[in-house]
Write a protein that holds these residues in place. Structure first.
Motif, PDB file in Angstrom:
ATOM      1  N   PHE A 171      42.089  29.698  69.383  1.00  8.00           N
ATOM      2  CA  PHE A 171      43.521  29.785  69.100  1.00  8.00           C
ATOM      3  C   PHE A 171      44.330  29.351  70.324  1.00  8.00           C
ATOM      4  N   LEU A 172      43.979  29.901  71.479  1.00 10.89           N
ATOM      5  CA  LEU A 172      44.701  29.553  72.701  1.00 10.89           C
ATOM      6  C   LEU A 172      44.432  28.098  73.109  1.00 10.89           C
ATOM      7  N   THR A 173      43.210  27.643  72.885  1.00 11.02           N
ATOM      8  CA  THR A 173      42.878  26.257  73.249  1.00 11.02           C
ATOM      9  C   THR A 173      43.656  25.267  72.407  1.00 11.02           C
ATOM     10  N   VAL A 174      43.739  25.514  71.109  1.00 14.74           N
ATOM     11  CA  VAL A 174      44.483  24.610  70.222  1.00 14.74           C
ATOM     12  C   VAL A 174      45.958  24.586  70.609  1.00 14.74           C
ATOM     13  N   LEU A 175      46.517  25.763  70.890  1.00 10.80           N
ATOM     14  CA  LEU A 175      47.925  25.797  71.299  1.00 10.80           C
ATOM     15  C   LEU A 175      48.132  25.076  72.627  1.00 10.80           C
ATOM     16  N   GLY A 176      47.214  25.286  73.570  1.00 11.64           N
ATOM     17  CA  GLY A 176      47.328  24.593  74.849  1.00 11.64           C
ATOM     18  C   GLY A 176      47.196  23.089  74.703  1.00 11.64           C
ATOM     19  N   ALA A 177      46.229  22.656  73.891  1.00 10.74           N
ATOM     20  CA  ALA A 177      46.053  21.219  73.663  1.00 10.74           C
ATOM     21  C   ALA A 177      47.265  20.629  72.945  1.00 10.74           C
ATOM     22  N   ALA A 178      47.806  21.357  71.980  1.00  9.33           N
ATOM     23  CA  ALA A 178      48.991  20.878  71.264  1.00  9.33           C
ATOM     24  C   ALA A 178      50.181  20.752  72.207  1.00  9.33           C
ATOM     25  N   LEU A 179      50.327  21.731  73.108  1.00 13.21           N
ATOM     26  CA  LEU A 179      51.408  21.654  74.094  1.00 13.21           C
ATOM     27  C   LEU A 179      51.257  20.424  74.971  1.00 13.21           C
ATOM     28  N   GLY A 180      50.043  20.178  75.448  1.00 13.18           N
ATOM     29  CA  GLY A 180      49.829  19.013  76.300  1.00 13.18           C
ATOM     30  C   GLY A 180      50.051  17.700  75.578  1.00 13.18           C
ATOM     31  N   LEU A 181      49.528  17.589  74.343  1.00  8.12           N
ATOM     32  CA  LEU A 181      49.676  16.343  73.586  1.00  8.12           C
ATOM     33  C   LEU A 181      51.135  16.083  73.220  1.00  8.12           C
ATOM     34  N   ALA A 182      51.822  17.124  72.757  1.00 13.77           N
ATOM     35  CA  ALA A 182      53.229  16.955  72.373  1.00 13.77           C
ATOM     36  C   ALA A 182      54.090  16.622  73.586  1.00 13.77           C
ATOM     37  N   THR A 183      53.818  17.264  74.704  1.00 15.94           N
ATOM     38  CA  THR A 183      54.587  16.983  75.917  1.00 15.94           C
ATOM     39  C   THR A 183      54.325  15.572  76.418  1.00 15.94           C
ATOM     40  N   ARG A 184      53.061  15.140  76.334  1.00 15.90           N
ATOM     41  CA  ARG A 184      52.738  13.762  76.735  1.00 15.90           C
ATOM     42  C   ARG A 184      53.471  12.757  75.860  1.00 15.90           C
ATOM     43  N   ASN A 185      53.510  13.013  74.551  1.00 18.85           N
ATOM     44  CA  ASN A 185      54.229  12.110  73.654  1.00 18.85           C
ATOM     45  C   ASN A 185      55.726  12.112  73.955  1.00 18.85           C
ATOM     46  N   ALA A 186      56.257  13.303  74.268  1.00 16.43           N
ATOM     47  CA  ALA A 186      57.680  13.378  74.612  1.00 16.43           C
ATOM     48  C   ALA A 186      57.974  12.609  75.894  1.00 16.43           C
TER      49      ALA A 186
END
Length: 294
Positions: A30-45
């Motif tokens: 759960f924490l890994t998916v949220l962390g990965a999503a944060l990183g991917l979304a921030t990179r796209n932003a």
């Protein structure tokens, strides 16, 4: 032989009630998916912000005399539109500037006597420093006090902050993966210790270390798969909730912080990666322990 294997699995699966590792894996994923999503979304932003600001600049005519300021602005605008290095030059409406100043100056920002700089928004044909230098030289030749600022220079602190978030998210994912592997190793060793007598009997009956390790590996992989499903679904629900909330804010930067098809595919592979990681860590831990102890 299959009946004996089934009886062995039942012996090794005596503790069916509550398996702590299932919930630990679920929380970790759960924490890994949220962390990965944060990183991917921030990179796209960050990528969207960089592409949006690349080749953009603003000219500020800061002459104090309003009449002279307007004359210089008109001349600079005409000169810029004749330059090959400039794809587009658009004067910024004073009303827009007044709206931007309203949070600090209130209605005084619309006062025509207020010495607000005249601004021209530029879209450069080439973002190279040499092109910007030619544009700046052409502007200062007409209005020596004028300033030419690139949008990238303004947003450098924001871009650096976004890059820092991406780095933190990547480190978080790596640490969680390492912690998950450590938990699996501890669980595997605890299972071996709890079933030491059973394993000794299996060895006397002709079972090899590889066969015993395979049984424990299957058990741990199944627990990891259950935890991965629980943690993955919980993370998906949380991401959908966050996406809905962010869409309602109407922020342009948050609107670019999306995962995209590649990001969602990456997140979908994380549960599979966790199960494979758990199985591999369990097998290595069990085989080494069996070789050393039993």
């Amino acid at each position: 032989m299959s009946g004996a294997g089934e009886r062995t699995r039942r012996v090794l699966d005596e503790a069916r009630g509550v398996r702590a590792m299932v919930w630990i894996i679920a929380i970790m994923l759960f924490l890994t998916v949220l962390g990965a999503a944060l990183g991917l979304a921030t990179r796209n932003a960050a990528s969207g912000l960089e592409s949006q600001l690349a080749g953009r600049a603003t000219v500020q005519i800061v002459t104090g005399d309003p009449a002279r300021r307007q004359v210089e602005a008109d001349r600079v605008l005409g000169a810029l539109r004749r330059l090959d290095d400039v794809r587009g030059a658009t004067p910024v409406d004073r009303g827009e500037l007044a709206a931007l100043l309203r949070p600090w100056l209130g209605d005084a920002g619309a006062d025509p006597d207020l010495p607000v700089p005249t601004m021209i928004d530029l879209e450069l044909a080439d973002g190279e420093p040499a092109a910007l230098a030619r544009v700046r030289a052409a502007v200062t030749k007409i209005a020596p006090a004028a300033r030419v600022d690139t949008h990238e220079a303004w947003m450098t602190p924001v871009a650096d902050f976004l890059d820092l978030i991406v780095l933190i998210a990547a480190v978080l994912v790596i640490l969680l993966a390492g912690a998950t592997a450590a938990v699996v190793v501890l669980a595997a060793r605890a299972g071996l210790e709890a079933h030491r007598q059973t394993i000794e009997i299996m060895h006397m009956l002709g079972s090899t270390d590889v066969q015993v390790a395979r049984l424990f590996q299957r058990r741990i992989a199944r627990d990891a798969a259950i935890g991965a499903v629980i943690g993955g679904l919980a993370a998906l629900a949380m991401l959908l909730l966050i996406s809905a909330q962010a869409a309602g804010l109407g922020s342009e930067l948050l609107g670019q912080a999306t995962l995209g098809p590649l990001g969602w595919a990456t997140l979908a592979l994380l549960p599979v990666a966790f199960v494979l990681l758990a199985a591999l860590a369990a097998r290595l831990a069990i085989t080494r322990t069996l070789e050393r102890v039993l």
